[in-house]
Design a protein around this motif. Structure first.
Motif, PDB file in Angstrom:
ATOM      1  N   UNK A  98      46.437  35.743  44.495  1.00 32.83           N
ATOM      2  CA  UNK A  98      45.593  34.724  45.122  1.00 32.83           C
ATOM      3  C   UNK A  98      46.040  34.447  46.555  1.00 32.83           C
ATOM      4  N   UNK A  99      47.341  34.437  46.768  1.00 30.58           N
ATOM      5  CA  UNK A  99      47.873  34.111  48.086  1.00 30.58           C
ATOM      6  C   UNK A  99      47.551  35.172  49.134  1.00 30.58           C
ATOM      7  N   UNK A 100      47.196  36.379  48.691  1.00 34.09           N
ATOM      8  CA  UNK A 100      46.792  37.434  49.634  1.00 34.09           C
ATOM      9  C   UNK A 100      45.304  37.748  49.479  1.00 34.09           C
ATOM     10  N   UNK A 101      44.559  36.803  48.882  1.00 33.47           N
ATOM     11  CA  UNK A 101      43.096  36.893  48.753  1.00 33.47           C
ATOM     12  C   UNK A 101      42.626  38.083  47.926  1.00 33.47           C
ATOM     13  N   UNK A 102      43.458  38.527  46.995  1.00 36.16           N
ATOM     14  CA  UNK A 102      43.074  39.635  46.122  1.00 36.16           C
ATOM     15  C   UNK A 102      42.606  39.042  44.794  1.00 36.16           C
ATOM     16  N   UNK A 103      41.394  38.507  44.799  1.00 38.60           N
ATOM     17  CA  UNK A 103      40.935  37.678  43.687  1.00 38.60           C
ATOM     18  C   UNK A 103      40.677  38.472  42.410  1.00 38.60           C
ATOM     19  N   UNK A 104      40.177  39.689  42.527  1.00 39.12           N
ATOM     20  CA  UNK A 104      39.920  40.478  41.322  1.00 39.12           C
ATOM     21  C   UNK A 104      41.216  40.811  40.587  1.00 39.12           C
ATOM     22  N   UNK A 105      42.266  41.144  41.344  1.00 37.91           N
ATOM     23  CA  UNK A 105      43.559  41.406  40.714  1.00 37.91           C
ATOM     24  C   UNK A 105      44.141  40.127  40.128  1.00 37.91           C
ATOM     25  N   UNK A 106      43.903  39.007  40.805  1.00 40.24           N
ATOM     26  CA  UNK A 106      44.369  37.723  40.277  1.00 40.24           C
ATOM     27  C   UNK A 106      43.712  37.441  38.930  1.00 40.24           C
ATOM     28  N   UNK A 107      42.404  37.638  38.860  1.00 38.95           N
ATOM     29  CA  UNK A 107      41.674  37.416  37.609  1.00 38.95           C
ATOM     30  C   UNK A 107      42.217  38.318  36.507  1.00 38.95           C
ATOM     31  N   UNK A 108      42.472  39.572  36.843  1.00 36.39           N
ATOM     32  CA  UNK A 108      43.009  40.528  35.871  1.00 36.39           C
ATOM     33  C   UNK A 108      44.330  40.029  35.294  1.00 36.39           C
ATOM     34  N   UNK A 109      45.209  39.529  36.155  1.00 36.20           N
ATOM     35  CA  UNK A 109      46.513  39.049  35.687  1.00 36.20           C
ATOM     36  C   UNK A 109      46.395  37.741  34.911  1.00 36.20           C
ATOM     37  N   UNK A 110      45.544  36.835  35.368  1.00 35.28           N
ATOM     38  CA  UNK A 110      45.347  35.592  34.626  1.00 35.28           C
ATOM     39  C   UNK A 110      44.786  35.879  33.231  1.00 35.28           C
ATOM     40  N   UNK A 119      46.047  28.899  25.523  1.00 29.38           N
ATOM     41  CA  UNK A 119      46.013  27.431  25.562  1.00 29.38           C
ATOM     42  C   UNK A 119      46.682  26.855  26.805  1.00 29.38           C
ATOM     43  N   UNK A 120      46.954  27.687  27.806  1.00 33.57           N
ATOM     44  CA  UNK A 120      47.624  27.198  29.011  1.00 33.57           C
ATOM     45  C   UNK A 120      46.586  26.681  30.004  1.00 33.57           C
ATOM     46  N   UNK A 121      46.502  25.357  30.126  1.00 32.23           N
ATOM     47  CA  UNK A 121      45.487  24.740  30.984  1.00 32.23           C
ATOM     48  C   UNK A 121      45.704  25.076  32.451  1.00 32.23           C
ATOM     49  N   UNK A 122      46.963  25.259  32.858  1.00 34.26           N
ATOM     50  CA  UNK A 122      47.246  25.580  34.258  1.00 34.26           C
ATOM     51  C   UNK A 122      46.682  26.953  34.618  1.00 34.26           C
ATOM     52  N   UNK A 123      46.829  27.924  33.723  1.00 30.11           N
ATOM     53  CA  UNK A 123      46.286  29.258  33.985  1.00 30.11           C
ATOM     54  C   UNK A 123      44.758  29.211  33.995  1.00 30.11           C
TER      55      UNK A 123
END
Length: 275
Positions: A98-110, A119-123
């Motif tokens: 997310x910090x490098x604006x790579x949103x698709x990879x962020x979604x993949x990891x989340x 059940x992790x509300x933060x994620x």
């Protein structure tokens, strides 16, 4: 009416290791604002306990929040060597993307993190932001609703949801959620400031000024709060008061100069015309 575009989302840190005294001590240092002290404590701890996966993950989290992304990535690799099925490996890696604006990879990891622990509300909060940033509003809303359903006490979730609604042209919905965020954490200056900006945006300048007063009461050294209040005063025609706030705000935070320069010029012009 002019506005100052400083709305930002907040990635929520993945903390809480209450059962480990050393990691709890690191969390306390972080909470007090001593992030470097927290990192050093974890570094010392890992010298004695090199297989403590939670210490690597907590330090990775703190590295990412302090902008040391390569060091955070190294800690995640070290943690993965100890165990590759820990959900925080992927949630923190998502934050790095997310910090490098790579949103698709962020979604993949989340998503990988949520496969391990759904059940992790933060994620859920974080993946909602990633979906919004990637232009997928319906998925964003779905994950925010899940996050709030699991944890209705996290102020940053309501703040982020409020900003999504603002950018989706639902300012009243944004105000409702930012108000909830401030109710949950009345001392959060960042949320108070953004709530004030929302009221200023819909023309309720006096309400915005009152809210900014609260932010300044909590943090008299916050330059953004003064500049925001200056804009609200400008929008309500209090040009001399606006100039005072801009001057004070820029002394505290000179980096805001480019964003308030036009307000200062216009305020000076209006004052000169009246005199």
């Amino acid at each position: 009416m002019k506005t100052l575009s400083l709305f930002i989302f907040f990635l929520v840190p993945f903390t809480s290791f209450a059962n480990d005294d050393k990691l709890k001590e690191a969390e306390e240092l972080f909470s007090s604002g001593n992030i470097e002290g927290a990192i050093q404590l974890l570094t010392d701890h890992l010298t004695d306990s090199p297989d403590d996966i939670n210490a690597y993950l907590l330090r990775a989290d703190y590295y990412s929040l302090s902008g040391k992304l390569s060091l955070a990535a190294e800690d995640l690799i070290a943690a993965e060597k100890i165990s590759d099925d820990h959900p925080r490996i992927y949630s923190i890696r998502g934050n790095l993307e997310m910090l490098v604006d790579n949103y698709n990879e962020a979604i993949k990891n989340y998503k990988r993190s949520l496969e391990i622990d759904s059940t992790n509300a933060v994620v859920l909060n974080s993946i909602a932001i990633a979906y919004f940033k990637s232009g997928k509003s319906s998925d964003c809303m779905k994950y925010f609703e899940k996050s709030i359903e699991l944890d209705s006490t996290n102020p940053d979730t309501f703040a982020n949801f409020g900003l999504v609604l603002f950018y989706s042209n639902d300012t009243l919905g944004a105000i409702k959620n930012l108000t909830k965020a401030v109710e949950l954490n009345p001392a959060s200056v960042k949320n108070i400031i953004q709530l004030g900006a929302l009221y200023d945006n819909i023309g309720e300048h006096n309400k915005a000024i009152t809210i900014y007063n609260k932010a300044i009461d909590y943090d008299p050294e916050n330059g953004e709060a003064y500049c925001r209040r200056g804009i609200a005063k400008f929008n309500s025609g209090e040009f001399k008061g606006a100039l005072y706030d801009f001057e004070t705000g820029l002394k505290l935070n000179p980096e805001l100069e480019d964003q308030v320069k036009s307000y200062i010029e216009d305020a000076e012009k209006y004052i000169e015309e009246k005199e």
